[in-house]
Design a protein around this motif. Structure first.
Motif, PDB file in Angstrom:
ATOM      1  N   VAL A  18     -11.986   2.492  -1.476  1.00 29.06           N
ATOM      2  CA  VAL A  18     -10.688   2.492  -2.155  1.00 29.06           C
ATOM      3  C   VAL A  18      -9.586   2.927  -1.190  1.00 29.06           C
ATOM      4  CG1 VAL A  18      -9.316   3.537  -3.990  1.00 29.06           C
ATOM      5  CG2 VAL A  18     -11.678   2.849  -4.445  1.00 29.06           C
ATOM      6  N   PHE A  19      -9.826   3.971  -0.413  1.00 32.93           N
ATOM      7  CA  PHE A  19      -8.824   4.432   0.548  1.00 32.93           C
ATOM      8  C   PHE A  19      -8.583   3.380   1.625  1.00 32.93           C
ATOM      9  CE2 PHE A  19      -8.977   8.236  -1.708  1.00 32.93           C
ATOM     10  CZ  PHE A  19      -8.165   9.221  -1.156  1.00 32.93           C
ATOM     11  N   ALA A  20      -9.620   2.655   2.011  1.00 31.70           N
ATOM     12  CA  ALA A  20      -9.447   1.574   2.979  1.00 31.70           C
ATOM     13  C   ALA A  20      -8.598   0.445   2.396  1.00 31.70           C
ATOM     14  CB  ALA A  20     -10.808   1.041   3.420  1.00 31.70           C
ATOM     15  N   GLU A  21      -8.784   0.158   1.125  1.00 30.24           N
ATOM     16  CA  GLU A  21      -7.967  -0.864   0.471  1.00 30.24           C
ATOM     17  C   GLU A  21      -6.517  -0.406   0.337  1.00 30.24           C
ATOM     18  OE1 GLU A  21      -8.397  -4.319  -1.449  1.00 30.24           O
ATOM     19  OE2 GLU A  21      -8.953  -4.032   0.633  1.00 30.24           O
ATOM     20  N   VAL A  22      -6.326   0.871   0.037  1.00 29.48           N
ATOM     21  CA  VAL A  22      -4.966   1.406  -0.014  1.00 29.48           C
ATOM     22  C   VAL A  22      -4.294   1.241   1.344  1.00 29.48           C
ATOM     23  CG1 VAL A  22      -3.605   3.530  -0.219  1.00 29.48           C
ATOM     24  CG2 VAL A  22      -5.384   3.013  -1.899  1.00 29.48           C
ATOM     25  N   PHE A  23      -5.029   1.543   2.400  1.00 29.99           N
ATOM     26  CA  PHE A  23      -4.488   1.372   3.750  1.00 29.99           C
ATOM     27  C   PHE A  23      -4.068  -0.077   3.964  1.00 29.99           C
ATOM     28  CE2 PHE A  23      -4.748   0.471   8.250  1.00 29.99           C
ATOM     29  CZ  PHE A  23      -4.121   1.567   8.841  1.00 29.99           C
ATOM     30  N   ARG A  24      -4.872  -1.002   3.507  1.00 31.27           N
ATOM     31  CA  ARG A  24      -4.570  -2.427   3.698  1.00 31.27           C
ATOM     32  C   ARG A  24      -3.281  -2.840   3.002  1.00 31.27           C
ATOM     33  NH1 ARG A  24      -5.065  -7.063   0.982  1.00 31.27           N
ATOM     34  NH2 ARG A  24      -6.132  -6.078  -0.777  1.00 31.27           N
ATOM     35  N   VAL A  25      -3.095  -2.408   1.752  1.00 34.20           N
ATOM     36  CA  VAL A  25      -1.938  -2.878   0.990  1.00 34.20           C
ATOM     37  C   VAL A  25      -0.659  -2.126   1.340  1.00 34.20           C
ATOM     38  CG1 VAL A  25      -3.422  -3.629  -0.899  1.00 34.20           C
ATOM     39  CG2 VAL A  25      -2.325  -1.381  -1.015  1.00 34.20           C
ATOM     40  N   LEU A  26      -0.771  -0.992   2.035  1.00 32.94           N
ATOM     41  CA  LEU A  26       0.418  -0.262   2.462  1.00 32.94           C
ATOM     42  C   LEU A  26       1.083  -0.952   3.640  1.00 32.94           C
ATOM     43  CD1 LEU A  26      -0.604   3.519   2.375  1.00 32.94           C
ATOM     44  CD2 LEU A  26       1.241   2.462   1.058  1.00 32.94           C
ATOM     45  N   ARG A  27       2.403  -0.888   3.672  1.00 31.44           N
ATOM     46  CA  ARG A  27       3.138  -1.327   4.851  1.00 31.44           C
ATOM     47  C   ARG A  27       3.055  -0.246   5.928  1.00 31.44           C
ATOM     48  NH1 ARG A  27       7.154  -3.017   0.576  1.00 31.44           N
ATOM     49  NH2 ARG A  27       6.872  -5.284   0.401  1.00 31.44           N
ATOM     50  N   PRO A  28       3.219  -0.588   7.193  1.00 29.53           N
ATOM     51  CA  PRO A  28       3.248   0.440   8.235  1.00 29.53           C
ATOM     52  C   PRO A  28       4.292   1.506   7.916  1.00 29.53           C
ATOM     53  CG  PRO A  28       3.095  -1.731   9.227  1.00 29.53           C
ATOM     54  CD  PRO A  28       3.310  -1.955   7.754  1.00 29.53           C
ATOM     55  N   ASN A  61      -0.435   4.543   9.820  1.00 33.61           N
ATOM     56  CA  ASN A  61      -0.066   4.409  11.235  1.00 33.61           C
ATOM     57  C   ASN A  61       0.874   5.491  11.742  1.00 33.61           C
ATOM     58  OD1 ASN A  61       0.009   0.866  10.680  1.00 33.61           O
ATOM     59  ND2 ASN A  61      -1.693   2.041  11.516  1.00 33.61           N
ATOM     60  N   PHE A  62       1.969   5.759  11.015  1.00 36.22           N
ATOM     61  CA  PHE A  62       2.932   6.751  11.475  1.00 36.22           C
ATOM     62  C   PHE A  62       3.749   7.252  10.306  1.00 36.22           C
ATOM     63  CE2 PHE A  62       4.988   2.636  11.569  1.00 36.22           C
ATOM     64  CZ  PHE A  62       6.230   2.861  10.998  1.00 36.22           C
ATOM     65  N   LYS A  63       4.323   8.437  10.472  1.00 31.28           N
ATOM     66  CA  LYS A  63       5.226   9.018   9.481  1.00 31.28           C
ATOM     67  C   LYS A  63       6.656   8.632   9.836  1.00 31.28           C
ATOM     68  CE  LYS A  63       6.713  13.331   7.297  1.00 31.28           C
ATOM     69  NZ  LYS A  63       6.501  14.805   7.213  1.00 31.28           N
ATOM     70  N   VAL A  79     -10.922   6.701   7.225  1.00 30.27           N
ATOM     71  CA  VAL A  79     -10.294   5.382   7.364  1.00 30.27           C
ATOM     72  C   VAL A  79      -9.433   5.383   8.619  1.00 30.27           C
ATOM     73  CG1 VAL A  79      -8.754   3.686   6.322  1.00 30.27           C
ATOM     74  CG2 VAL A  79     -10.309   5.017   4.874  1.00 30.27           C
ATOM     75  N   GLU A  80      -9.715   4.485   9.513  1.00 26.26           N
ATOM     76  CA  GLU A  80      -8.977   4.411  10.765  1.00 26.26           C
ATOM     77  C   GLU A  80      -7.525   3.998  10.518  1.00 26.26           C
ATOM     78  OE1 GLU A  80      -9.128   1.938  15.006  1.00 26.26           O
ATOM     79  OE2 GLU A  80     -10.686   1.660  13.476  1.00 26.26           O
ATOM     80  N   GLY A  81      -6.580   4.809  10.999  1.00 28.83           N
ATOM     81  CA  GLY A  81      -5.168   4.425  10.928  1.00 28.83           C
ATOM     82  C   GLY A  81      -4.295   5.344  10.112  1.00 28.83           C
ATOM     83  N   PHE A  82      -4.880   6.160   9.221  1.00 32.00           N
ATOM     84  CA  PHE A  82      -4.066   7.123   8.483  1.00 32.00           C
ATOM     85  C   PHE A  82      -3.656   8.266   9.414  1.00 32.00           C
ATOM     86  CE2 PHE A  82      -5.856   5.610   4.297  1.00 32.00           C
ATOM     87  CZ  PHE A  82      -4.624   5.338   3.710  1.00 32.00           C
ATOM     88  N   THR A  83      -2.458   8.783   9.199  1.00 28.09           N
ATOM     89  CA  THR A  83      -2.028   9.954   9.952  1.00 28.09           C
ATOM     90  C   THR A  83      -2.813  11.184   9.502  1.00 28.09           C
ATOM     91  OG1 THR A  83      -0.276  10.469   8.351  1.00 28.09           O
ATOM     92  CG2 THR A  83       0.303   9.024  10.203  1.00 28.09           C
ATOM     93  N   GLN A  84      -2.669  12.276  10.257  1.00 30.74           N
ATOM     94  CA  GLN A  84      -3.326  13.519   9.879  1.00 30.74           C
ATOM     95  C   GLN A  84      -2.881  13.932   8.478  1.00 30.74           C
ATOM     96  OE1 GLN A  84      -5.753  15.164  11.300  1.00 30.74           O
ATOM     97  NE2 GLN A  84      -5.756  16.811   9.791  1.00 30.74           N
ATOM     98  N   PRO A  85      -3.808  14.116   7.552  1.00 32.39           N
ATOM     99  CA  PRO A  85      -3.424  14.456   6.179  1.00 32.39           C
ATOM    100  C   PRO A  85      -2.675  15.784   6.100  1.00 32.39           C
ATOM    101  CG  PRO A  85      -5.714  13.737   6.279  1.00 32.39           C
ATOM    102  CD  PRO A  85      -5.270  13.938   7.692  1.00 32.39           C
ATOM    103  N   GLU A  86      -1.670  15.798   5.255  1.00 33.35           N
ATOM    104  CA  GLU A  86      -0.880  17.005   4.983  1.00 33.35           C
ATOM    105  C   GLU A  86      -1.314  17.566   3.638  1.00 33.35           C
ATOM    106  OE1 GLU A  86       3.763  18.167   3.885  1.00 33.35           O
ATOM    107  OE2 GLU A  86       3.249  16.146   4.563  1.00 33.35           O
ATOM    108  N   ILE A  87      -1.598  18.860   3.586  1.00 33.16           N
ATOM    109  CA  ILE A  87      -2.047  19.511   2.356  1.00 33.16           C
ATOM    110  C   ILE A  87      -0.897  20.297   1.744  1.00 33.16           C
ATOM    111  CG2 ILE A  87      -3.643  21.190   1.363  1.00 33.16           C
ATOM    112  CD1 ILE A  87      -5.533  20.556   3.721  1.00 33.16           C
TER     113      ILE A  87
END
Length: 291
Positions: free
Chosen positions: A185-195, A285-287, A235-243
């Protein structure tokens, strides 16, 4: 299985020959409903989806045992009856709405994943498009913020019926604990998100216990936060998660207990009071930096 709403006007988000899925919309007086799909289209896009999403998964986070639920009946059956209630308290909702106000731009196209009859978006902000997903069409139809919606069980099929790079933001509110295939699911979210697109996953300590996965049921507040962090990191490509945490303050005007034990219990979400707020946020990819 994806629900089809044949009585609504078709809506096509893309003119690409391989991605012209049948989507549906409603009139301004009726709730708008989203992607319906022809089965042959699913088969045609299967290889493309694998390339764009599944290959982004670096590792699996959960064991097979960690994915199990006490109630093994289909989720569509469990959620068949609409629940027009909020599953968290007003303090949680206020914190979440403020987070959305801070992080979501007014011109955004938003996917509200695992949504219901309310999205908690700031009322005064107008977004370009808000698409809802969930398991109960009656709840989604009552949600005033949705321009479209679709009904689908992500534990049966993780594919999101949207083109790659079609959303600026994806939201998942108090529902991540029910995902049995969160990596996909997270990989699919990555796919549908724009950079530069943002994914906001928020949750508290409330849950349908019998429907939450074992890894969530048996965890603490701290371990649950770390679990969602790992979902992003796998998932390759997400930035470091912020908590983001907002734990309940002491109530009743009593003197605050600052003992180490109280601090640890608060961190683990074991103290009574208002609902603790947790959110894990990452970008594709980036913030982006906005002036």
């Amino acid at each position: 299985m994806l629900s089809i709403h044949p009585n609504h006007k078709p809506w096509h988000p893309s003119t690409s020959p391989q991605s012209q899925h049948l989507h549906t919309s409603l009139s301004s007086k009726t709730k708008k409903s989203l992607p319906t799909i022809i089965s042959s289209s699913i088969n045609e896009d299967k290889n493309q989806t694998k390339q764009f999403s599944v290959d982004k998964i670096k590792r699996l986070v959960l064991t097979q045992e960690g994915r199990t639920k006490l109630n093994r009946e289909p989720d569509r059956q469990f959620y068949a009856y609409p629940r027009f209630v909020t599953h968290v308290d007003d303090n949680f909702i206020s914190t979440l709405t403020n987070l959305y106000r801070e992080r979501l731009r007014p011109d955004s196209e938003i996917l509200d994943l695992m949504s219901s009859w309310v999205s908690h978006l700031p009322q005064q902000v107008k977004y370009k498009r808000v698409v809802g997903h969930g398991l109960n069409a009656q709840e989604l139809a009552r949600n005033p913020r949705l321009d479209y919606f679709f009904v689908k069980d992500l534990n049966q099929d993780q594919k999101l019926e949207s083109d790659s790079c079609s959303f600026d933001a994806v939201l998942c509110t108090v529902s991540v604990q029910y995902l049995q295939q969160p990596e996909k699911v997270f990989a699919e979210v990555f796919r549908v998100l724009r950079p530069g697109g943002i994914f906001i996953v928020s949750f508290s300590n409330r849950l349908f216990y019998e429907k939450a996965i074992s890894a969530w049921r048996e965890g603490t507040a701290y371990s649950r936060v770390q679990l969602v962090v790992q979902y992003f990191q796998c998932v390759e490509g997400f930035t470091q998660p912020e908590i983001i945490r907002k734990l309940p303050a002491s109530s009743g005007g009593a003197r605050e207990d600052k003992s180490p034990l109280n601090w640890i219990m608060s961190l683990l979400g074991l103290l009574s009071g208002s609902d603790p707020f947790y959110a894990v946020v990452a970008y594709k990819n980036f913030k982006p930096i906005y002036e």
